[in-house]
Design a protein around this motif. Structure first.
Motif, PDB file in Angstrom:
ATOM      1  N   GLU A 353     -10.083  16.545  92.316  1.00  0.00           N
ATOM      2  CA  GLU A 353      -9.278  17.478  91.638  1.00  0.00           C
ATOM      3  C   GLU A 353      -7.905  16.908  91.627  1.00  0.00           C
ATOM      4  OE1 GLU A 353      -9.760  20.976  93.718  1.00  0.00           O
ATOM      5  OE2 GLU A 353     -11.657  21.634  92.776  1.00  0.00           O
ATOM      6  N   ALA A 354      -7.417  16.664  92.619  1.00  0.00           N
ATOM      7  CA  ALA A 354      -5.886  16.057  92.657  1.00  0.00           C
ATOM      8  C   ALA A 354      -5.587  14.868  91.628  1.00  0.00           C
ATOM      9  CB  ALA A 354      -5.713  15.197  94.160  1.00  0.00           C
ATOM     10  N   GLN A 355      -6.801  13.924  91.539  1.00  0.00           N
ATOM     11  CA  GLN A 355      -6.630  12.640  90.586  1.00  0.00           C
ATOM     12  C   GLN A 355      -6.786  13.374  89.043  1.00  0.00           C
ATOM     13  OE1 GLN A 355     -10.029  10.333  91.533  1.00  0.00           O
ATOM     14  NE2 GLN A 355      -9.036   9.446  93.253  1.00  0.00           N
ATOM     15  N   MET A 356      -7.545  14.251  88.830  1.00  0.00           N
ATOM     16  CA  MET A 356      -7.391  15.130  87.537  1.00  0.00           C
ATOM     17  C   MET A 356      -6.102  15.685  87.123  1.00  0.00           C
ATOM     18  SD  MET A 356     -10.402  14.524  86.029  1.00  0.00           S
ATOM     19  CE  MET A 356     -10.295  15.679  84.860  1.00  0.00           C
ATOM     20  N   GLU A 358      -3.303  14.888  88.370  1.00  0.00           N
ATOM     21  CA  GLU A 358      -2.444  13.641  88.049  1.00  0.00           C
ATOM     22  C   GLU A 358      -2.858  13.202  86.755  1.00  0.00           C
ATOM     23  OE1 GLU A 358      -2.375  10.237  90.634  1.00  0.00           O
ATOM     24  OE2 GLU A 358      -1.884  11.758  92.170  1.00  0.00           O
ATOM     25  N   LEU A 359      -3.865  12.996  86.318  1.00  0.00           N
ATOM     26  CA  LEU A 359      -4.157  12.545  85.024  1.00  0.00           C
ATOM     27  C   LEU A 359      -3.679  13.375  83.891  1.00  0.00           C
ATOM     28  CD1 LEU A 359      -5.644  10.285  83.636  1.00  0.00           C
ATOM     29  CD2 LEU A 359      -7.901  11.493  83.542  1.00  0.00           C
ATOM     30  N   THR A 360      -3.753  14.805  84.238  1.00  0.00           N
ATOM     31  CA  THR A 360      -3.246  15.876  83.292  1.00  0.00           C
ATOM     32  C   THR A 360      -1.623  15.649  83.009  1.00  0.00           C
ATOM     33  OG1 THR A 360      -5.233  17.260  83.631  1.00  0.00           O
ATOM     34  CG2 THR A 360      -3.428  18.315  82.688  1.00  0.00           C
ATOM     35  N   SER A 361      -1.212  15.671  84.449  1.00  0.00           N
ATOM     36  CA  SER A 361       0.287  15.714  84.265  1.00  0.00           C
ATOM     37  C   SER A 361       0.953  14.586  83.481  1.00  0.00           C
ATOM     38  CB  SER A 361       0.859  15.858  85.454  1.00  0.00           C
ATOM     39  OG  SER A 361       0.393  14.898  86.545  1.00  0.00           O
ATOM     40  N   ALA A 362       0.190  13.450  83.778  1.00  0.00           N
ATOM     41  CA  ALA A 362       0.718  12.186  83.315  1.00  0.00           C
ATOM     42  C   ALA A 362       0.639  12.283  81.688  1.00  0.00           C
ATOM     43  CB  ALA A 362      -0.374  10.768  83.870  1.00  0.00           C
ATOM     44  N   THR A 363      -0.207  13.021  81.035  1.00  0.00           N
ATOM     45  CA  THR A 363      -0.426  13.014  79.563  1.00  0.00           C
ATOM     46  C   THR A 363       0.735  14.265  79.048  1.00  0.00           C
ATOM     47  OG1 THR A 363      -2.204  14.679  79.858  1.00  0.00           O
ATOM     48  CG2 THR A 363      -2.728  12.381  79.517  1.00  0.00           C
ATOM     49  N   ALA A 364       1.252  14.880  79.964  1.00  0.00           N
ATOM     50  CA  ALA A 364       2.317  15.720  79.483  1.00  0.00           C
ATOM     51  C   ALA A 364       3.377  15.279  78.505  1.00  0.00           C
ATOM     52  CB  ALA A 364       2.720  16.607  80.450  1.00  0.00           C
ATOM     53  N   THR A 365       3.773  15.930  77.423  1.00  0.00           N
ATOM     54  CA  THR A 365       4.739  15.261  76.536  1.00  0.00           C
ATOM     55  C   THR A 365       6.394  16.264  76.780  1.00  0.00           C
ATOM     56  OG1 THR A 365       3.004  14.845  74.860  1.00  0.00           O
ATOM     57  CG2 THR A 365       5.369  14.733  74.306  1.00  0.00           C
ATOM     58  N   PRO A 366       7.440  15.395  77.010  1.00  0.00           N
ATOM     59  CA  PRO A 366       8.397  16.110  77.351  1.00  0.00           C
ATOM     60  C   PRO A 366       8.923  16.795  75.837  1.00  0.00           C
ATOM     61  CG  PRO A 366       8.706  13.873  78.032  1.00  0.00           C
ATOM     62  CD  PRO A 366       7.181  14.224  77.267  1.00  0.00           C
TER      63      PRO A 366
END
Length: 507
Positions: A353-356, A358-366
């Motif tokens: 869950e933590a990895q998922m 992290e993956l989701t937050s990594a794709t966030a667009t400013p």
């Protein structure tokens, strides 16, 4: 016939297991030291033992030179003429031996000094003999008798020498009595040591291997092979065995009928626990076996080069797999030769869950990447806790209008900017409607009409109100939002300037 002194030296040599000539040399060196101390001379002294008479002669040795000018040190050199006065056969380059009187003049102190030198030389010779005898037998199992106990160390008699077992080479479960016979492993041989030079062990894995070879005929004849042993003396041992004959069960052969074979080894080791495991070439299968008695859910190879495994067990099996103070997993890792990470099902789930996340937050667009949003608007959105385009797309118009400083016109502006951004990503020429979760942003002036028509109709309304005229046509073009109560055309025209002004103040 040999003298009494030489017979004594010969008996001492046999007892210590050293060459008699070594003891003779030690006696001669001792006489030299005592003579030098008595005469206080810097001459080159030498002593010689007469085997038949038992007398020891001491003499000074000088090198013969031809001329007096060649004499650099009178204590070490003598001219040819002076040498021939004592020895007519003296030649240049030879040695002249000048006798020194020793009988009856050396005294008690010199004799004591000679005794110390003899003992020291004999001990050194004895150590060299023991070292040469046992250096090639490291790892061998020998029968030993407990001779004495010196503090935490146990001194064993191993035949030709004494051996020492320090505390770390002893099993925690064992205690010894004087005269007890045990089997020990020769761990190492130390040349420079004050005590016994041979160090033996009861904690080495080789001891367990030897005991299995003794008790299990299949191991002795090579039918069953011991592939690996991991041991913590006094606690637990894990041993991996493999059968070369398909009809022979390796584990069953080691256990014996009703456990008789393994019980005999356990008694020898004073009750140490032994786990017998079937060896597998496959690291995953071998790891599952090595972690017994715990049941393993799954094993994953993280890095085959660095030999790193991840083992997942049920929550109820975690403590059993780790063992007391990590002993079970530590022995399993030593047996396999791999690093082992043990995790419970719950820990693994949380990690995924933590990895998922992290993956989701990594794709966030400013927000700054979206064209059409001004700096002031971006700041307002960030202050409200909206920092990504994805979060903005999930907002409904009502939620956006609840933010201070944002009105319907600004909401419409945000809708256009976000739609254009997603349309650009999809490579579409037309403005696409937002996907599920973003319907609140797709704010439209009229159902099915382009979004910018509502903006264009505001200009005629403002012009008409400034001149004090309210044309019905202009009022009809500005329609209320869907769901709003219908009003008379004249009322809409009169209310229009107030709503527009409110929007501008909010912006």
């Amino acid at each position: 016939m040999a003298s009494e002194l030489y017979n004594t030296i010969d008996a001492l040599s046999r007892e210590k297991g050293i060459d008699p000539q070594v003891v003779v040399s030690a006696v001669e060196d001792a006489i030299v030291v005592a003579t030098r101390k008595y005469y206080k001379s810097q001459e080159n002294l030498r002593a010689q033992l007469d085997k038949d008479s038992g007398k020891i002669r001491a003499f000074a040795v000088k090198t013969i030179v031809e001329a007096p000018e060649q004499v650099e040190d009178p204590n070490l050199q003598v001219t040819l003429d002076d040498a021939r006065k004592s020895d007519p056969n003296a030649e240049v380059g030879g040695e002249l031996q000048i006798p020194k009187v020793t009988e009856g003049i050396l005294g008690r102190i010199a004799a004591q000094l000679a005794k110390q030198v003899i003992f020291q030389k004999v001990r050194e010779a004895e150590r060299d003999t023991v070292y040469n005898e046992y250096i090639g037998r490291v790892g061998e199992i020998v029968n030993a008798t407990v001779k004495r106990i010196e503090g935490p160390d146990v001194i064993f008699d191993i035949g030709k020498a004494e051996a020492r077992a320090p505390r770390k080479e002893q099993s925690r479960l064992e205690s010894f009595a004087i005269g007890e016979r045990v089997r020990v492993v020769i761990a190492r041989v130390e040349k420079a040591s004050k005590g016994p030079a041979v160090v033996v062990s009861r904690a080495a894995p080789e001891l367990v291997q030897h005991l299995f070879q003794t008790e299990v005929p299949e191991i002795y004849d090579g039918t069953v092979v011991i592939r690996a042993i991991a041991r913590e003396a006094g606690e637990r041992t894990k041993i991996a065995v493999m059968s070369k004959d398909k009809e022979v069960d390796a584990v069953g052969a080691c256990v014996g009928m009703k456990g008789m074979r393994v019980q005999s080894i356990i008694r020898e080791l004073r009750g140490e626990k032994i786990d017998i495991i079937e060896y597998h070439e496959d690291a995953v299968t071998f790891a599952e076996k090595a972690l017994q008695p715990a049941k393993v859910s799954r094993v994953t190879i993280l890095d085959s080069t660095d030999k790193h495994l991840e083992v997942v067990v049920d929550d109820s099996q975690l403590s059993l797999a780790i063992g007391k103070k990590g002993q079970n997993v530590r022995l399993a890792a030593k047996l396999l030769g791999w690093k082992i990470d043990i995790k419970s099902e719950e820990e693994k789930r949380q990690e995924v869950e933590a990895q998922m996340a992290e993956l989701t937050s990594a794709t966030a667009t400013p927000l700054e990447t979206v064209e059409g949003l001004g700096e002031s608007l971006v700041e307002k959105l960030k202050e409200a806790g909206i920092s990504t385009v994805e979060a903005l797309a999930d907002m409904t118009p009502e939620q956006l209008e609840a933010i201070e400083g944002i009105g319907p016109k600004t909401v419409e502006k945000i809708s256009v900017a976000v739609n254009n951004y997603f349309a650009t990503l999809e490579g579409a020429e037309a403005v696409a409607l937002p996907e599920e979760g973003a319907e609140g942003v797709a704010l439209e002036g009229a159902e099915g009409a382009p979004e910018n028509e509502g903006v264009e109709t505001e200009a005629p309304v403002e012009a008409a109100t400034e001149e004090g005229e309210a044309e019905p046509v202009a009022a009809e073009e500005v329609e209320a939002e869907p769901g709003a109560p219908e009003a008379e055309p004249s009322q809409e025209a009169e209310a229009a300037p107030e709503s527009v002004g409110a929007d501008e103040q909010k912006e």
